[in-house]
Design a protein around this motif. Structure first.
Motif, PDB file in Angstrom:
ATOM      1  N   PHE A  14     108.841  19.001  13.935  1.00  0.00           N
ATOM      2  CA  PHE A  14     108.320  19.662  12.729  1.00  0.00           C
ATOM      3  C   PHE A  14     107.798  18.625  11.728  1.00  0.00           C
ATOM      4  CE2 PHE A  14     108.912  21.195   8.392  1.00  0.00           C
ATOM      5  CZ  PHE A  14     108.127  22.342   8.421  1.00  0.00           C
ATOM      6  N   GLN A  15     108.598  17.568  11.547  1.00  0.00           N
ATOM      7  CA  GLN A  15     108.190  16.509  10.619  1.00  0.00           C
ATOM      8  C   GLN A  15     106.918  15.819  11.097  1.00  0.00           C
ATOM      9  OE1 GLN A  15     111.563  13.930  10.296  1.00  0.00           O
ATOM     10  NE2 GLN A  15     112.762  15.353   9.044  1.00  0.00           N
ATOM     11  N   ALA A  16     106.827  15.615  12.425  1.00  0.00           N
ATOM     12  CA  ALA A  16     105.644  14.968  12.983  1.00  0.00           C
ATOM     13  C   ALA A  16     104.408  15.826  12.763  1.00  0.00           C
ATOM     14  CB  ALA A  16     105.850  14.700  14.469  1.00  0.00           C
ATOM     15  N   ALA A  17     104.572  17.168  12.927  1.00  0.00           N
ATOM     16  CA  ALA A  17     103.442  18.083  12.723  1.00  0.00           C
ATOM     17  C   ALA A  17     102.985  18.047  11.274  1.00  0.00           C
ATOM     18  CB  ALA A  17     103.839  19.487  13.136  1.00  0.00           C
ATOM     19  N   ALA A  18     103.943  18.023  10.361  1.00  0.00           N
ATOM     20  CA  ALA A  18     103.599  17.964   8.943  1.00  0.00           C
ATOM     21  C   ALA A  18     102.882  16.667   8.605  1.00  0.00           C
ATOM     22  CB  ALA A  18     104.872  18.099   8.096  1.00  0.00           C
ATOM     23  N   GLN A  19     103.357  15.604   9.209  1.00  0.00           N
ATOM     24  CA  GLN A  19     102.747  14.304   8.972  1.00  0.00           C
ATOM     25  C   GLN A  19     101.315  14.268   9.496  1.00  0.00           C
ATOM     26  OE1 GLN A  19     104.865  10.936  10.722  1.00  0.00           O
ATOM     27  NE2 GLN A  19     104.811   9.948   8.735  1.00  0.00           N
ATOM     28  N   ARG A  20     101.108  14.871  10.696  1.00  0.00           N
ATOM     29  CA  ARG A  20      99.755  14.906  11.278  1.00  0.00           C
ATOM     30  C   ARG A  20      98.810  15.717  10.400  1.00  0.00           C
ATOM     31  NH1 ARG A  20     102.572  15.036  16.225  1.00  0.00           N
ATOM     32  NH2 ARG A  20     102.560  17.315  16.302  1.00  0.00           N
ATOM     33  N   SER A  21      99.344  16.811   9.794  1.00  0.00           N
ATOM     34  CA  SER A  21      98.521  17.623   8.902  1.00  0.00           C
ATOM     35  C   SER A  21      98.075  16.811   7.693  1.00  0.00           C
ATOM     36  CB  SER A  21      99.303  18.860   8.453  1.00  0.00           C
ATOM     37  OG  SER A  21      98.563  19.615   7.532  1.00  0.00           O
ATOM     38  N   ALA A  22      99.001  16.023   7.155  1.00  0.00           N
ATOM     39  CA  ALA A  22      98.664  15.180   6.005  1.00  0.00           C
ATOM     40  C   ALA A  22      97.687  14.078   6.379  1.00  0.00           C
ATOM     41  CB  ALA A  22      99.945  14.579   5.410  1.00  0.00           C
ATOM     42  N   GLU A  23      97.800  13.632   7.623  1.00  0.00           N
ATOM     43  CA  GLU A  23      96.960  12.531   8.073  1.00  0.00           C
ATOM     44  C   GLU A  23      95.557  12.974   8.503  1.00  0.00           C
ATOM     45  OE1 GLU A  23      99.137  10.761  11.243  1.00  0.00           O
ATOM     46  OE2 GLU A  23     100.291   9.434   9.939  1.00  0.00           O
ATOM     47  N   SER A  24      95.346  14.284   8.621  1.00  0.00           N
ATOM     48  CA  SER A  24      94.091  14.765   9.188  1.00  0.00           C
ATOM     49  C   SER A  24      92.872  14.294   8.414  1.00  0.00           C
ATOM     50  CB  SER A  24      94.106  16.295   9.283  1.00  0.00           C
ATOM     51  OG  SER A  24      94.236  16.864   7.980  1.00  0.00           O
ATOM     52  N   LYS A  25      93.054  14.010   7.098  1.00  0.00           N
ATOM     53  CA  LYS A  25      91.928  13.586   6.279  1.00  0.00           C
ATOM     54  C   LYS A  25      91.841  12.070   6.151  1.00  0.00           C
ATOM     55  CE  LYS A  25      92.208  17.848   3.575  1.00  0.00           C
ATOM     56  NZ  LYS A  25      92.423  18.462   2.243  1.00  0.00           N
ATOM     57  N   THR A  26      92.720  11.365   6.852  1.00  0.00           N
ATOM     58  CA  THR A  26      92.718   9.903   6.796  1.00  0.00           C
ATOM     59  C   THR A  26      91.905   9.341   7.954  1.00  0.00           C
ATOM     60  OG1 THR A  26      94.685   9.684   8.175  1.00  0.00           O
ATOM     61  CG2 THR A  26      95.028   9.970   5.789  1.00  0.00           C
ATOM     62  N   TYR A  27      91.745   7.988   7.962  1.00  0.00           N
ATOM     63  CA  TYR A  27      91.069   7.331   9.075  1.00  0.00           C
ATOM     64  C   TYR A  27      91.767   7.657  10.397  1.00  0.00           C
ATOM     65  CZ  TYR A  27      88.367   4.393   5.835  1.00  0.00           C
ATOM     66  OH  TYR A  27      87.507   3.946   4.870  1.00  0.00           O
ATOM     67  N   LEU A  28      93.090   7.626  10.369  1.00  0.00           N
ATOM     68  CA  LEU A  28      93.845   7.895  11.591  1.00  0.00           C
ATOM     69  C   LEU A  28      93.617   9.323  12.066  1.00  0.00           C
ATOM     70  CD1 LEU A  28      95.859   7.251  13.799  1.00  0.00           C
ATOM     71  CD2 LEU A  28      97.716   7.623  12.155  1.00  0.00           C
ATOM     72  N   GLY A  29      93.593  10.263  11.126  1.00  0.00           N
ATOM     73  CA  GLY A  29      93.373  11.646  11.516  1.00  0.00           C
ATOM     74  C   GLY A  29      92.016  11.847  12.157  1.00  0.00           C
ATOM     75  N   THR A  30      90.984  11.254  11.561  1.00  0.00           N
ATOM     76  CA  THR A  30      89.628  11.380  12.115  1.00  0.00           C
ATOM     77  C   THR A  30      89.548  10.727  13.492  1.00  0.00           C
ATOM     78  OG1 THR A  30      88.776  11.252   9.854  1.00  0.00           O
ATOM     79  CG2 THR A  30      87.186  10.987  11.646  1.00  0.00           C
ATOM     80  N   PHE A  31      90.178   9.562  13.591  1.00  0.00           N
ATOM     81  CA  PHE A  31      90.177   8.856  14.887  1.00  0.00           C
ATOM     82  C   PHE A  31      90.895   9.681  15.955  1.00  0.00           C
ATOM     83  CE2 PHE A  31      92.462   5.913  17.785  1.00  0.00           C
ATOM     84  CZ  PHE A  31      91.368   5.296  18.384  1.00  0.00           C
ATOM     85  N   ALA A  32      92.058  10.242  15.604  1.00  0.00           N
ATOM     86  CA  ALA A  32      92.844  11.018  16.569  1.00  0.00           C
ATOM     87  C   ALA A  32      92.068  12.244  17.041  1.00  0.00           C
ATOM     88  CB  ALA A  32      94.182  11.422  15.960  1.00  0.00           C
ATOM     89  N   GLN A  33      91.304  12.865  16.123  1.00  0.00           N
ATOM     90  CA  GLN A  33      90.532  14.052  16.493  1.00  0.00           C
ATOM     91  C   GLN A  33      89.404  13.732  17.448  1.00  0.00           C
ATOM     92  OE1 GLN A  33      89.298  15.855  12.799  1.00  0.00           O
ATOM     93  NE2 GLN A  33      91.416  16.137  12.089  1.00  0.00           N
ATOM     94  N   SER A  34      88.950  12.454  17.469  1.00  0.00           N
ATOM     95  CA  SER A  34      87.858  12.065  18.364  1.00  0.00           C
ATOM     96  C   SER A  34      88.325  11.815  19.797  1.00  0.00           C
ATOM     97  CB  SER A  34      87.179  10.800  17.834  1.00  0.00           C
ATOM     98  OG  SER A  34      88.055   9.672  17.982  1.00  0.00           O
ATOM     99  N   LEU A  35      89.649  11.789  19.989  1.00  0.00           N
ATOM    100  CA  LEU A  35      90.191  11.510  21.313  1.00  0.00           C
ATOM    101  C   LEU A  35      90.350  12.790  22.114  1.00  0.00           C
ATOM    102  CD1 LEU A  35      92.987   8.976  20.249  1.00  0.00           C
ATOM    103  CD2 LEU A  35      90.701   8.413  21.126  1.00  0.00           C
ATOM    104  N   GLU A  36      90.355  12.636  23.416  1.00  0.00           N
ATOM    105  CA  GLU A  36      90.509  13.796  24.296  1.00  0.00           C
ATOM    106  C   GLU A  36      91.968  14.065  24.646  1.00  0.00           C
ATOM    107  OE1 GLU A  36      88.105  12.978  27.671  1.00  0.00           O
ATOM    108  OE2 GLU A  36      86.198  13.162  26.588  1.00  0.00           O
ATOM    109  N   PHE A  37      92.871  13.317  24.044  1.00  0.00           N
ATOM    110  CA  PHE A  37      94.296  13.489  24.327  1.00  0.00           C
ATOM    111  C   PHE A  37      95.086  13.278  23.043  1.00  0.00           C
ATOM    112  CE2 PHE A  37      92.915   9.195  25.255  1.00  0.00           C
ATOM    113  CZ  PHE A  37      93.769   8.417  24.494  1.00  0.00           C
TER     114      PHE A  37
END
Length: 965
Positions: A14-37
């Motif tokens: 749950f904490q990881a999901a919340a963290q990913r939501s917060a990160e979605s607008k960061t460099y890491l979030g954008t980078f993660a969304q570009s991956l196929e996994f």
């Protein structure tokens, strides 16, 4: 430090999901969304640290996806308008990474620098070998401008004895604002290495993952049957790693106690243990069951074949092994064979057995790719390169992979295997480093290898590195490691290797001449000394003294016990034991000296034989008189052709004679003599017998046997041996009835004393040991005038020292001195290339033989200068207690000279043990050195021109079109 097991609790998820939501607008979030996994936890942790401006050390198993962290660093660099360098230890891996990044970011955004290859060097992303980055740092290259990130792939390579120091140099010298991403295999002292990185680079997070994304199953192949190594449903990953305990780790544990996971219990498959017991019992009965001592002696004479005959397992052939893997769906597979010849032989055996692993469509694709890759290879080179057998193997889905393979061929193998077209690769352990060739299954033929001196067992770390290739992420649901059953296999020992997955990272750093003078040029001597004291080597040395002291105390207790056991009531047995040892060493020295003199004079005498000389051959296949037909004066191992008394044609070598060969007589060989005609041979043999019978004197020459007698006569050594023997017999302990029992304890005492004294010296030298070495290096540089000290005590670099700053390699100072003394002054391009080979070539075996005659008088003079400078340098280094510069080796002179003269590859390789791939690799190193020499400041214009000309002469044919090394 972050450690990930791969499994998250519900709250953690749950904490990881919340963290990913917060990160979605960061460099890491954008980078993660570009991956196929989805990113694994350890990848996300490492990327998050990078995003926060920290350095990271990522230690994870092969295939776990460490490079994603490096790619995120590249992404950050591009987003922030900075440069990113991606460094690798080998050119092959650099080429592979360059191709991957070019496909992802576009050719215009990615460059490649590997010493002999420069492509788009000012691009925002540059892939390079670590040595290139080190050289750029010392040269203060403009390319370093706007550098934001450096990815150091395979950073654990800093333990390499020859090249490992480069990694530490780069880490120490990179500007402080550059973020370093260190990617490593799983090492047992990651915290220690991370602590050092934190010290020299600033805040560095250590991210360790023991989790393999593709589970690895361990097996033993018994005959053609694959048997699980462990009982039950236990994969490799379910066995917790054990702290390294026998592979050279520093004595004092460096893991924090709560971070040293316990060793989980495992159970070896009872079926394997039963087989091992049955084999052991059969061997025992076979050896001791009948016939007493005579039978045992016969058994020892047939030991190798008998052990296999008595084994309950019938060993499968290589074709049968591959066929068995194919039937069980375990291809593609990599079989590790610790021998180049063994790898090539395995392909030939499978082909001879009629093994085909490819479909007709796959064969068409393979043929097309192979023909395209070889299109530029001259047709007359194909045969000598073994092209047709190599191509046939590929069409069958089979290939070998080793350093002796032509780089172009090796690259084709790697690509075909990665695309699933080649199904079975037989490789040496060099494949385990870096090159991306994962397989479904990895097979280990043996668990021992030849290290250049002896056969040794592979370590747990090597086992981990090799088997880590098994299991392709995104393709296989599980990987498989298979060890072949051999006579004497111990399943428990195999399980022990499989259960220790980590190994320690130990520094190989030491100051070199080039490193030291570059540091002084940039920072001055006091600051340079401080920088070296911040090396990982010094960091480890300071932390290991406590453990060394504990080892010394333990050994001293054992020594006291040994001393008590060797006491003799007749006298001081320690004194007597020293006499025995001194005598043994003196006799061994005399024997070696005699042997060397014998071989040298024997080879010399064979090289002096001329047509018509009659010699007497004492042994070998054809003892008796023989007449020399053809001389062989220029060979390192001369084997003149002769005609024997019984009309047979033969060649005689040093191994067939007992010492120097003197002509005993001489005859004239008729111009019309034809060795192919029996009558010609009979007539000449008859003339030879008549000359011997008549006592006709030889035509010329000195008596080589007399030379050998003089060489063998060593009055000082013989007197020393005689004196030691007398002292030994006169010693009171010589008459002791328990003398040999005491001697065994004395031998153990001496060996342990020697080891303990070594530990004591280590303790004494550990404090500031790197800086002390630096001081001694500076002393040598001062002797040669590279460093100059003013009256005020300031150290400056001379013009000759500036030359040394641009020379990189193990013989840096020797190269500089040779140039300084005029070694390259009068050489043309081909001669200069041949001379450069003496500075880079390293023979496989320490058996240089006699110095060959050089191709020209100018080159002979230049080699004389090099050898003279090396001898003088060795004396200076020995006086200053520094490691000795390796002797220049002349074994590559003739091949490189012939190649530079435009000779055909077959002629170049003829009479050598060089494989085509070896020759190409050495030729590229010659080019690299010549390129360094061409850029040396202050070099005469003609010499610079000759360096460029030599490069052009060597860079042709197979050397020019082999773009991977």
């Amino acid at each position: 430090m972050s450690s990930n097991s791969g499994a998250l609790s519900p709250s953690e998820a749950f904490q990881a999901a919340a963290q990913r939501s917060a990160e979605s607008k960061t460099y890491l979030g954008t980078f993660a969304q570009s991956l196929e996994f989805e990113l694994d936890p350890f990848q996300r942790d490492a990327c998050r640290s990078l995003q926060e401006g920290k350095g990271v050390l990522v230690a994870a198993p092969t295939g776990a996806g460490k490079t994603i962290v490096g790619e995120f660093a590249i992404y950050l660099a591009l987003e922030r308008g900075l440069k990113a360098f991606y460094t690798t230890p080998i050119k092959a891996l650099s080429n592979q990474k360059f191709s991957e990044l070019s496909a992802k970011y576009g050719a215009s955004s990615v460059g490649l620098l590997t010493g002999d290859t420069t492509i788009n060097g000012e691009a925002p992303i540059v892939v390079m070998t670590t040595e290139v980055l080190r050289n750029m740092l010392y040269a203060d290259s403009d390319t370093l401008g706007d550098l934001g990130y450096v990815v150091m792939d395979e950073v654990h390579y800093l333990a390499d004895r020859f090249r490992g120091a480069v990694w530490e140099e780069v880490i120490i010298h990179l500007p402080s604002e550059v973020q370093v991403v260190s990617l490593s295999a799983t090492v047992s002292n990651a915290e220690e290495f991370g602590a050092w990185l934190d010290t020299v680079r600033g805040h560095t997070d250590v991210i360790v993952s023991e989790h393999r994304p593709v589970p690895l199953w361990q097996h033993v192949m018994v005959g053609r049957e694959i048997v699980d190594l462990f009982a039950g449903d236990t994969t490799f990953d379910e066995i917790a790693p054990e702290a390294a305990d026998g592979e050279g780790s520093v004595p004092e544990p460096v893991r924090e106690p709560d971070r040293n996971p316990p060793q989980r219990e495992f159970e070896v498959n009872p079926e394997l243990l039963s087989m091992a017991r049955a084999e052991s019992q059969m061997n025992f009965r076979g050896r001791f069951g009948h016939g007493g001592r005579s039978r045992r002696r016969q058994d020892r004479q047939r030991d190798n074949t008998a052990s296999e005959q008595r084994s309950p397992v019938r060993k499968a052939s290589r074709p049968q092994i591959i066929a068995s893997l194919d039937r069980q769906g375990l291809l593609p597979a990599i079989t590790f064979i610790f021998s180049r010849a063994g790898c090539d032989g395995a392909v030939a055996q499978c082909a001879a057995a009629g093994l085909w692993l490819t479909t007709e469509r796959e064969q068409q694709i393979i043929a097309s790719r192979v023909d395209e890759a070889s299109r530029e290879i001259p047709a007359d080179d194909l045969d000598v390169l073994g092209f047709w057998s190599w191509r046939d193997g590929l069409l069958r889905g089979l290939a070998s992979h080793h350093a002796g393979l032509l780089p172009t061929f090796k690259e084709v193998v790697e690509k075909l295997f990665a695309d699933g077209l080649v199904k079975a690769v037989f490789a040496t352990e060099t494949l385990a480093l870096g090159v991306n060739m994962p397989a479904r299954c990895v097979v280990l033929e043996k668990l021992d290898k030849f290290n250049g001196e002896a056969h040794v067992n592979i370590t747990a770390g090597e086992y981990t590195q090799l088997t880590g290739r098994a299991g392709r992420r995104g393709i296989d649901v599980e990987g498989h490691a298979v060890v072949l059953w051999q006579p004497g296999t111990d399943p428990a020992a195999v399980a022990g290797l499989a259960s220790r997955r980590t190994y320690p990272l130990n520094s190989s750093f030491r100051p070199t001449y080039n490193m030291s003078i570059n540091l002084i040029a940039q920072f001055g001597r006091p600051r340079a000394r401080q920088i070296l004291e911040s090396s990982f080597a010094q960091f480890q040395a300071d932390r290991s003294v406590v453990g060394l002291a504990r080892q010394v105390r333990s050994r001293e207790e054992s020594l006291a016990g040994y001393a008590e056991s060797m006491k003799c009531h007749l006298g001081d047995f320690t004194e007597y034991a020293k006499l025995r040892r001194d005598l043994s060493e003196a006799e061994q020295f005399a024997s070696r000296s005699t042997s060397r003199a014998r071989k040298s004079l024997t080879v010399d005498s064979l090289s002096r034989l001329m047509p018509g000389d009659i010699v007497k051959v004492p042994g070998g296949r054809t003892p008796g008189y023989a007449v020399v037909l053809n001389a062989d004066p220029n060979s390192r191992e001369p084997r003149p052709a002769v005609l024997t008394e019984d009309n047979q044609l033969h060649r005689i070598g040093a191994h067939e004679v007992e010492g120097p060969v003197d002509p005993v007589s001489w005859i004239r060989i008729p111009k019309a003599f034809n060795a192919k005609l029996p009558k010609s041979r009979r007539d000449l043999a008859s003339a030879m017998r008549n000359a011997v019978r008549e006592g006709r004197p030889p035509a010329r020459g000195t008596n080589r046997s007399e030379d050998f007698g003089r060489a063998r006569y060593m009055p000082d050594q013989e007197k020393k041996i005689a004196d030691l023997r007398r002292a030994l017999r006169a010693h009171p302990c010589h008459g002791c009835s328990e003398r040999e029992d005491h001697a065994r304890w004395a031998e153990r005492w001496w060996k342990l004393r020697h080891e303990t004294d070594g530990l004591i010296r280590q303790i004494q030298g550990r404090t500031n040991t790197i800086a002390k070495t630096f001081d001694r290096v500076c002393d040598v540089l001062a002797v040669y005038g590279y460093l100059q000290t003013s009256d005020a005590g300031h150290v400056t670099i001379s013009a000759d020292g500036q030359r040394l700053r641009r020379i990189y390699g193990e013989k840096d100072l020797l190269i500089s001195q040779s140039i300084r003394q005029g070694a390259i002054k009068d050489l043309d391009g081909a001669e200069l290339a041949a001379l450069a080979s003496t500075m880079v070539y390293q023979a496989k075996r320490d058996d240089r033989g006699l110095r060959p005659k050089m191709p020209s008088v100018s080159l002979e003079t230049s080699v004389d200068i090099v050898v003279r400078e090396w001898s003088a340098l060795e004396d200076v280094e020995d006086k200053n207690r520094l490691p000795l510069t390796a002797e220049p080796e002349l074994g590559l002179v003739w091949p490189i000279f012939k190649w530079a003269k435009g000779r055909h590859l077959q002629e170049v390789l003829s009479g050598t043990d060089l494989a085509a791939g070896d020759f190409v690799r050495w030729a590229k190193q010659v080019i690299d050195l010549l390129d360094q020499m061409a850029k040396i400041p202050g070099l005469e214009r003609r010499q610079t021109k000759m360096c460029r000309e030599a490069i052009d002469l060597v860079r042709r044919g197979v050397v020019a079109y082999s773009n991977v090394s």
